[in-house]
Write an enzyme that holds these catalytic residues in place. Structure first.
Site, PDB file in Angstrom:
ATOM      1  N   ASP A 186       0.808  -1.232   0.000  1.00  0.00           N
ATOM      2  CA  ASP A 186       0.000   0.000   0.000  1.00  0.00           C
ATOM      3  C   ASP A 186       0.836   1.275   0.000  1.00  0.00           C
ATOM      4  O   ASP A 186       1.992   1.292   0.401  1.00  0.00           O
ATOM      5  CB  ASP A 186      -0.960   0.008   1.199  1.00  0.00           C
ATOM      6  CG  ASP A 186      -0.238  -0.115   2.534  1.00  0.00           C
ATOM      7  OD1 ASP A 186       0.748  -0.881   2.632  1.00  0.00           O
ATOM      8  OD2 ASP A 186      -0.631   0.577   3.488  1.00  0.00           O
TER       9      ASP A 186
ATOM     10  N   GLU B 107      -0.537  -1.838   5.233  1.00  0.00           N
ATOM     11  CA  GLU B 107       0.419  -1.745   6.346  1.00  0.00           C
ATOM     12  C   GLU B 107       0.295  -0.390   7.018  1.00  0.00           C
ATOM     13  O   GLU B 107       0.476  -0.266   8.217  1.00  0.00           O
ATOM     14  CB  GLU B 107       1.856  -1.966   5.837  1.00  0.00           C
ATOM     15  CG  GLU B 107       2.869  -2.204   6.955  1.00  0.00           C
ATOM     16  CD  GLU B 107       3.175  -0.962   7.763  1.00  0.00           C
ATOM     17  OE1 GLU B 107       3.273  -1.067   9.003  1.00  0.00           O
ATOM     18  OE2 GLU B 107       3.305   0.121   7.182  1.00  0.00           O
TER      19      GLU B 107
END
Ligand SMILES: [Zn+2]
Ligand SMILES: [Zn+2]
Length: 389
Positions: free
Chosen positions: A82, A139
């Site tokens: 991400d 994350e």
């Protein structure tokens, strides 16, 4: 140079193209649909034995079996996918085309590096047991690692040990850094809602000024680390947001503070949470205001297991030499949700050098494509070493 090294070099070169593609098309937590599809397509094209998508919403896992005979062990390798809500300030050909979203933590590089290792190992399969390639979502504040575990990651895939890599700006290219025990801190969040009494700004005697109450709370919170936490322990208390009022002639009725607490030791974490609530309630009471605290334990400490860390250090040393591996680094006061995986399985979290670069989470950060070589080589050696029974 052997054929084997050629193949890894080729994979690393191609991974640079993938990295820049990820960088140009970043996606926020749990929205990594295109990134996940790209990765899953690659793993299938590499001839992986099993590829599963949608684990923990947008996570991807690929299983690759080695062809060395005899029993083998199963090693998990984890990268994150991400990006962050940051407007990129770099003027590069691969600049983000998703305006306001940016790979400012290098997860583009982490995914590309793990894909390079996947490509190489899928050709050679020169290992025993199996390698489980874990590409996790979210994350950055979304606990995607936890979501994957809750979605059965370790039930669906057998994993004996799990490892994670993260780049580190300004650590030289080709260097590695880690430590046994806590390697990143626990990361908690808090919100403090203060209710006072609004009044005309010229008649403060009729109000309870939440700006005054809030500033006193901000100051008093700083005594937790300096006066309550043992001097040998580490803790951070940061108030990062203070909202009150709309105009210059009204004393605001309410104020909202938010912030973060970072600790390594669970006892210190308990202490800071308790003292934070006591200080807020006490200071608010002193001024006749009400305050409510919402305290959220976000990411736990990333705790590196001793044996796994020793393996990671030995493997890195074999790759780049003992002088280029820091085996007892000072832990980082940042949250990392690989921590959830290390609560379930033995393993270690290791940093690798990104060379001279802007800091993580800044608008001028860019993952260094040259760092892919060391990360990918580490993954390959790790699989060859740790799957051997
Ligand atoms: Zn980050
Ligand atoms: Zn990161």
């Amino acid at each position: 140079m052997s054929a084997v090294e050629f193949a890894l070099d080729d994979a690393v070169t191609e991974a640079g193209v993938w990295r820049r593609h990820f960088h140009a098309t970043p996606e926020l937590r749990y929205e990594e649909h295109a990134t996940a599809a790209f990765i899953a397509d690659k793993l299938r094209a590499f001839g992986f034995d099993r590829v599963e998508t949608g684990i923990g919403k947008t996570g991807v896992v690929g299983l690759l079996k080695g062809k060395r005979s005899g029993p083998g062990r199963n090693v998990g390798l984890r990268a994150d996918m991400d990006a962050l809500p940051i407007l990129e300030a770099n003027e590069v050909a691969h600049k983000s085309t998703n305006i306001g979203v940016m790979h400012a933590c290098g997860h583009d590089g982490h995914s590309a590096s793990l894909l390079a290792a996947a490509r190489y190992l899928s050709v050679s399969r020169d290992f025993a047991g199996s390698a489980v390639f874990i590409f996790q979502p979210a994350e950055e504040g979304g606990a995607g690692g936890k979501a994957m575990i809750e979605d059965g990651l370790f039930d669906r895939f057998e994993v004996d040990e799990v490892y994670g890599l993260h780049n580190m700006p300004n650590l030289a290219l080709g260097k590695f850094s880690t430590t046994v025990g806590p390697v990143t801190s626990a990361s908690d969040r808090f919100a403090i809602e203060i209710e006072g009494r609004g009044s005309h700004a010229s008649r403060p005697q009729e109000g309870i000024d939440t700006v005054i109450v809030g500033t006193q709370i901000v100051n008093a919170l700083q005594t937790i680390v300096s006066r309550n936490v043992h001097p040998h322990e580490s803790a951070v208390v940061s108030v990062t947001m203070f909202q009150a009022g709309q105009t210059d002639n009204v004393i605001p009725q309410t104020a909202l503070l938010r912030g973060t607490v970072r600790t390594f030791n669970p006892a210190v974490q308990d202490l800071v949470e308790r003292r934070l609530k006591e200080v807020v309630t006490g200071v608010a009471g002193l001024f006749g205001a009400q305050a409510t605290v919402t305290y959220l334990r976000d990411y736990p400490v990333t705790f590196n297991h001793a044996e796994s860390t020793a393996h990671a250090v030995r493997i890195a040393q074999g790759l780049v030499g003992a002088a280029s591996v820091e085996a007892a680094m000072k832990p980082v006061m940042g949250g990392e949700d690989f921590s959830f995986m290390l609560q379930k399985k033995p393993g270690a979290f290791v940093f690798f050098g990104n060379g001279p670069s802007s800091g993580l989470h800044t608008p001028t950060y860019d993952f260094n494509d040259q760092a892919i070589a060391s990360a990918a080589a580490f993954w390959v050696r790790l699989v060859q070493d740790r799957t051997a029974a």
